[in-house]
Design a protein around this motif. Sequence first.
Motif, short mmCIF file in Angstrom:
data_model
loop_
_atom_site.label_atom_id
_atom_site.label_comp_id
_atom_site.label_asym_id
_atom_site.label_seq_id
_atom_site.Cartn_x
_atom_site.Cartn_y
_atom_site.Cartn_z
N PHE A 163 0.82 -1.21 0.00
CA PHE A 163 0.00 0.00 0.00
C PHE A 163 0.86 1.26 0.00
O PHE A 163 0.50 2.27 -0.62
CB PHE A 163 -0.97 -0.01 1.18
CG PHE A 163 -2.15 -0.90 0.96
CD1 PHE A 163 -3.08 -0.60 -0.01
CD2 PHE A 163 -2.34 -2.05 1.72
CE1 PHE A 163 -4.18 -1.43 -0.24
CE2 PHE A 163 -3.44 -2.88 1.51
CZ PHE A 163 -4.36 -2.57 0.53
N ALA A 164 2.02 1.20 0.66
CA ALA A 164 2.93 2.35 0.63
C ALA A 164 3.41 2.62 -0.79
O ALA A 164 3.51 3.78 -1.22
CB ALA A 164 4.12 2.10 1.56
N ALA A 165 3.70 1.55 -1.54
CA ALA A 165 4.14 1.71 -2.93
C ALA A 165 3.02 2.30 -3.79
O ALA A 165 3.25 3.20 -4.61
CB ALA A 165 4.59 0.36 -3.49
N ILE A 166 1.81 1.82 -3.60
CA ILE A 166 0.67 2.32 -4.37
C ILE A 166 0.43 3.80 -4.06
O ILE A 166 0.18 4.61 -4.96
CB ILE A 166 -0.58 1.47 -4.08
CG1 ILE A 166 -0.42 0.09 -4.73
CG2 ILE A 166 -1.86 2.16 -4.59
CD1 ILE A 166 -1.44 -0.92 -4.31
N GLU A 167 0.54 4.16 -2.79
CA GLU A 167 0.34 5.56 -2.40
C GLU A 167 1.44 6.47 -2.94
O GLU A 167 1.27 7.69 -2.99
CB GLU A 167 0.25 5.65 -0.88
CG GLU A 167 -1.07 5.09 -0.33
CD GLU A 167 -1.02 4.77 1.15
OE1 GLU A 167 0.01 5.07 1.78
OE2 GLU A 167 -2.01 4.20 1.65
N SER A 168 2.57 5.86 -3.38
CA SER A 168 3.68 6.63 -3.94
C SER A 168 3.71 6.58 -5.47
O SER A 168 4.70 7.01 -6.07
CB SER A 168 5.01 6.12 -3.38
OG SER A 168 5.07 6.34 -1.99
N GLY A 169 2.66 6.04 -6.10
CA GLY A 169 2.55 6.11 -7.55
C GLY A 169 2.58 4.80 -8.30
O GLY A 169 2.32 4.78 -9.51
N VAL A 170 2.89 3.68 -7.64
CA VAL A 170 2.88 2.39 -8.31
C VAL A 170 1.43 1.99 -8.60
O VAL A 170 0.56 2.11 -7.74
CB VAL A 170 3.57 1.32 -7.44
CG1 VAL A 170 3.48 -0.07 -8.08
CG2 VAL A 170 5.04 1.70 -7.22
N SER A 171 1.17 1.53 -9.83
CA SER A 171 -0.22 1.24 -10.23
C SER A 171 -0.80 0.05 -9.47
O SER A 171 -1.94 0.11 -8.99
CB SER A 171 -0.28 0.96 -11.74
OG SER A 171 0.14 2.08 -12.47
N GLU A 172 -0.02 -1.05 -9.38
CA GLU A 172 -0.51 -2.27 -8.77
C GLU A 172 0.65 -3.01 -8.11
O GLU A 172 1.79 -2.91 -8.55
CB GLU A 172 -1.14 -3.21 -9.83
CG GLU A 172 -2.30 -2.62 -10.58
CD GLU A 172 -2.72 -3.49 -11.76
OE1 GLU A 172 -3.87 -3.32 -12.22
OE2 GLU A 172 -1.90 -4.30 -12.24
N VAL A 173 0.33 -3.77 -7.07
CA VAL A 173 1.30 -4.67 -6.45
C VAL A 173 0.68 -6.05 -6.42
O VAL A 173 -0.52 -6.21 -6.16
CB VAL A 173 1.67 -4.23 -5.03
CG1 VAL A 173 2.71 -5.17 -4.42
CG2 VAL A 173 2.19 -2.79 -5.02
#
Length: 262
Positions: A230-240
């Motif tokens: 979720f931290a990655a998504i909140e920083s601009g990553v589309s999907e994990v």
Amino acid sequence: MIDLFVIKVGGNVIDNPALLDTFLQQFSKIQGKKILIHGGGKIATRIGDKLGIESKYVDGRRITDADTIDVVTMVYGGLVNKQLVAKLQANGCNAIGMTGADANIIPAVKRPVKEIDYGFVGDIDNDQVQSAPLKALLEANLTPVFASLTHDGKGQILNTNADTIASALAIAMSKVYNVRLIYCFEKKGVLHDAQDDNAVINLIDRQIYNELLADGVLTDGILPKLNNAFAAIESGVSEVLIGHADDVLSNTSETVAGTLIR
């Protein structure tokens, strides 16, 4: 549409020749741009033992003293990295081996000493990760393969968590591409029941996550991965995506076998 897959392969896969060969065959078939990140901790431990260098851990985290940083640099950046690159070439994937020091892509700072001195361990500032050199490599149809090593800009290599490197690279490249960050390990994904490997939750968003948390479905082991996701998504990553290494090819499609986090 996803333009770039940033894929981290877990240590249990690296350490198992059969699992690793299957993973690399599947990885090589992924169409389009991709980056691979790896560690190699168990191999470093075995080679360190042969050299008389004892591995030390605190709460499961390696203490990287002066002797150990030499070992992990040799093993991660040399032995494991170049073996992966050679095997990918054999599978028709034009890979290039890298560390965070190459092209200054991942500068880091040595972790400050607090209660524990972790030694030569690097912490990353995501804003300092350089996307331009990576974009040039990807546009030249090369597949970067990153060992879990960074540098301090003063000549010192630093041991850095591979999950963290994968997240940092995905965040940096999300400024250029639509990115799916994929964590490949020995489980099929996030599970409804930790004892049932087939009880995969195929999609999790913030609302579903909060419901699973309230119901006590999520175990301690998976929580850090989800928090990082979720931290990655909140920083601009589309999907994990979190899934089994054997499913890496299918997990680059729209119909995933693992757990997609949005």
